[in-house]
Motif scaffolding. Structure first.
Motif, mmCIF file in Angstrom:
data_model
loop_
_atom_site.group_PDB
_atom_site.id
_atom_site.type_symbol
_atom_site.label_atom_id
_atom_site.label_comp_id
_atom_site.label_asym_id
_atom_site.label_seq_id
_atom_site.Cartn_x
_atom_site.Cartn_y
_atom_site.Cartn_z
ATOM 1 N N VAL A 60 0.852 -1.183 0.000
ATOM 2 C CA VAL A 60 0.000 0.000 0.000
ATOM 3 C C VAL A 60 0.894 1.241 0.000
ATOM 4 C CG1 VAL A 60 -1.919 -1.103 1.225
ATOM 5 C CG2 VAL A 60 -0.163 0.091 2.541
ATOM 6 N N GLU A 61 0.304 2.376 -0.299
ATOM 7 C CA GLU A 61 1.007 3.643 -0.161
ATOM 8 C C GLU A 61 1.046 4.001 1.327
ATOM 9 O OE1 GLU A 61 2.473 5.497 -2.588
ATOM 10 O OE2 GLU A 61 1.976 3.888 -3.981
ATOM 11 N N ILE A 62 2.035 4.770 1.725
ATOM 12 C CA ILE A 62 2.182 5.126 3.139
ATOM 13 C C ILE A 62 0.935 5.853 3.666
ATOM 14 C CG2 ILE A 62 3.361 7.308 2.742
ATOM 15 C CD1 ILE A 62 5.190 6.540 5.156
ATOM 16 N N GLY A 63 0.243 6.562 2.791
ATOM 17 C CA GLY A 63 -0.969 7.280 3.193
ATOM 18 C C GLY A 63 -2.083 6.367 3.681
ATOM 19 N N ALA A 64 -2.014 5.077 3.360
ATOM 20 C CA ALA A 64 -3.046 4.130 3.814
ATOM 21 C C ALA A 64 -3.087 4.023 5.336
ATOM 22 C CB ALA A 64 -2.812 2.758 3.195
ATOM 23 N N PHE A 65 -1.985 4.375 5.997
ATOM 24 C CA PHE A 65 -1.963 4.332 7.461
ATOM 25 C C PHE A 65 -2.734 5.500 8.083
ATOM 26 C CE2 PHE A 65 2.143 2.017 6.645
ATOM 27 C CZ PHE A 65 1.665 0.782 7.050
ATOM 28 N N PHE A 66 -3.106 6.473 7.262
ATOM 29 C CA PHE A 66 -3.759 7.677 7.777
ATOM 30 C C PHE A 66 -5.193 7.838 7.293
ATOM 31 C CE2 PHE A 66 0.811 8.308 7.672
ATOM 32 C CZ PHE A 66 1.049 8.611 9.000
#
Length: 87
Positions: A60-66
């Motif tokens: 996933v892209e790192i933004g998926a954590f947010f």
């Protein structure tokens, strides 16, 4: 929901959706399983580098954590405990 709690929620959600144990994710990312547990409970504070590495492993892209969950969304359920049977 604060940032640490948001990362914890999404890390657990993404990991369990992919059927990965904390142990497997930890081994693949080069960190201790207890630290993965701390992150998922919102007790640990992951660096951007670690989040980037975890995102790569989870594809996933790192933004998926947010990504903020819907108010009606239930917390991610844990994986079934125990080892998987051999095929």
């Amino acid at each position: 929901m604060n940032g640490r709690t948001l990362v914890a929620w999404n890390l657990r959600r993404l990991r369990t959706e992919r059927g990965l144990s904390q142990e497997r994710l930890a081994a693949d990312s080069g960190i201790d399983r207890a630290y993965v547990s701390e992150l998922e409970r919102g007790l640990g504070n992951a660096s951007v580098d670690l989040l980037d590495r975890l995102a790569g492993l989870l594809r996933v892209e790192i933004g998926a954590f947010f990504v903020k969950p819907d108010d009606s969304e239930q917390p991610p359920a844990p994986l079934k405990s125990g080892r998987r049977p051999r095929r």
